[in-house]
Design a protein around this motif. Structure first.
Motif, PDB file in Angstrom:
ATOM      1  N   MET A   1       0.851  -1.168   0.000  1.00 49.48           N
ATOM      2  CA  MET A   1       0.000   0.000   0.000  1.00 49.48           C
ATOM      3  C   MET A   1       0.901   1.237   0.000  1.00 49.48           C
ATOM      4  O   MET A   1       1.808   1.356   0.815  1.00 49.48           O
ATOM      5  CB  MET A   1      -0.899  -0.056   1.238  1.00 49.48           C
ATOM      6  N   ALA A   4      -1.758   5.369   3.262  1.00 51.35           N
ATOM      7  CA  ALA A   4      -2.835   5.119   4.223  1.00 51.35           C
ATOM      8  C   ALA A   4      -3.432   6.477   4.571  1.00 51.35           C
ATOM      9  O   ALA A   4      -2.709   7.384   4.997  1.00 51.35           O
ATOM     10  CB  ALA A   4      -2.311   4.424   5.460  1.00 51.35           C
ATOM     11  N   ALA A  47       1.852   0.506   5.014  1.00 50.61           N
ATOM     12  CA  ALA A  47       1.824   1.726   4.200  1.00 50.61           C
ATOM     13  C   ALA A  47       3.209   2.336   4.070  1.00 50.61           C
ATOM     14  O   ALA A  47       3.995   2.339   5.013  1.00 50.61           O
ATOM     15  CB  ALA A  47       0.875   2.747   4.815  1.00 50.61           C
TER      16      ALA A  47
END
Length: 169
Positions: A1, A4, A47
């Motif tokens: 990812m 976030a 993240a």
């Protein structure tokens, strides 16, 4: 990812812009997810970058929130020192001391008694706004002209637990 987007589990009201923000990041080629800072299972560790977006309930858990901010380390885009400074509205007094024009502000510290009517008369404030120094969304905010016994009991109750601000309306 990649990103976030920090929010909270229970938003006080829907965040219409959240979808637009996430979509813009996705269009830019970023994998963005909305995660609640107060969800112990949220995968912030996955993240690359964390952005504070709508963490509105921090006012009820300030120490825990600031610990979370610190735990995000350098992946947090929002400067940690700025988040800490901005979490308590004493920053208004800091700005005033630095010569920045602000609304006149009286800070009453937790545990103090504040003779509100006398403070208003002393400052020439006919009407005031009283609110917690750590707050958002008008939490425990009142507009007062002549403080009643109920208003003073309300203020004393809040001052037992938190710092409060008084400002002219």
């Amino acid at each position: 990812m990649d990103v976030a987007i920090a929010t909270c589990r229970a938003l006080p009201e829907p965040d219409a812009d959240e979808t637009l923000y996430k979509a813009a990041l996705t269009r830019a080629g970023l994998d963005a997810r909305v995660l609640a800072w107060d969800d112990p299972d949220a995968p912030f560790a996955d993240a690359t970058t964390v952005v504070i977006r709508s963490t509105w309930n921090y006012i009820h858990n300030l120490d825990r929130y600031l610990a979370w901010v610190d735990a995000m380390g350098d992946k947090l885009i929002n400067p940690r020192a700025m988040v800490r400074w901005n979490a308590h509205k004493q920053y208004l007094l800091d700005l005033e001391a630095a010569g920045v024009p602000v609304v006149p502000t009286l800070l009453a510290r937790r545990g103090e008694k504040l003779p509100l009517a006398a403070a208003m008369i002393e400052r020439g404030w006919a009407e005031v706004v009283v609110k917690p120094a750590v707050s958002a969304g008008s939490f425990e905010t009142r507009r007062l002209k002549v403080p009643t016994a109920d208003d003073i009991a309300w203020l004393d109750g809040l001052l037992a637990a938190r710092d409060m601000l008084v400002q002219p309306y």
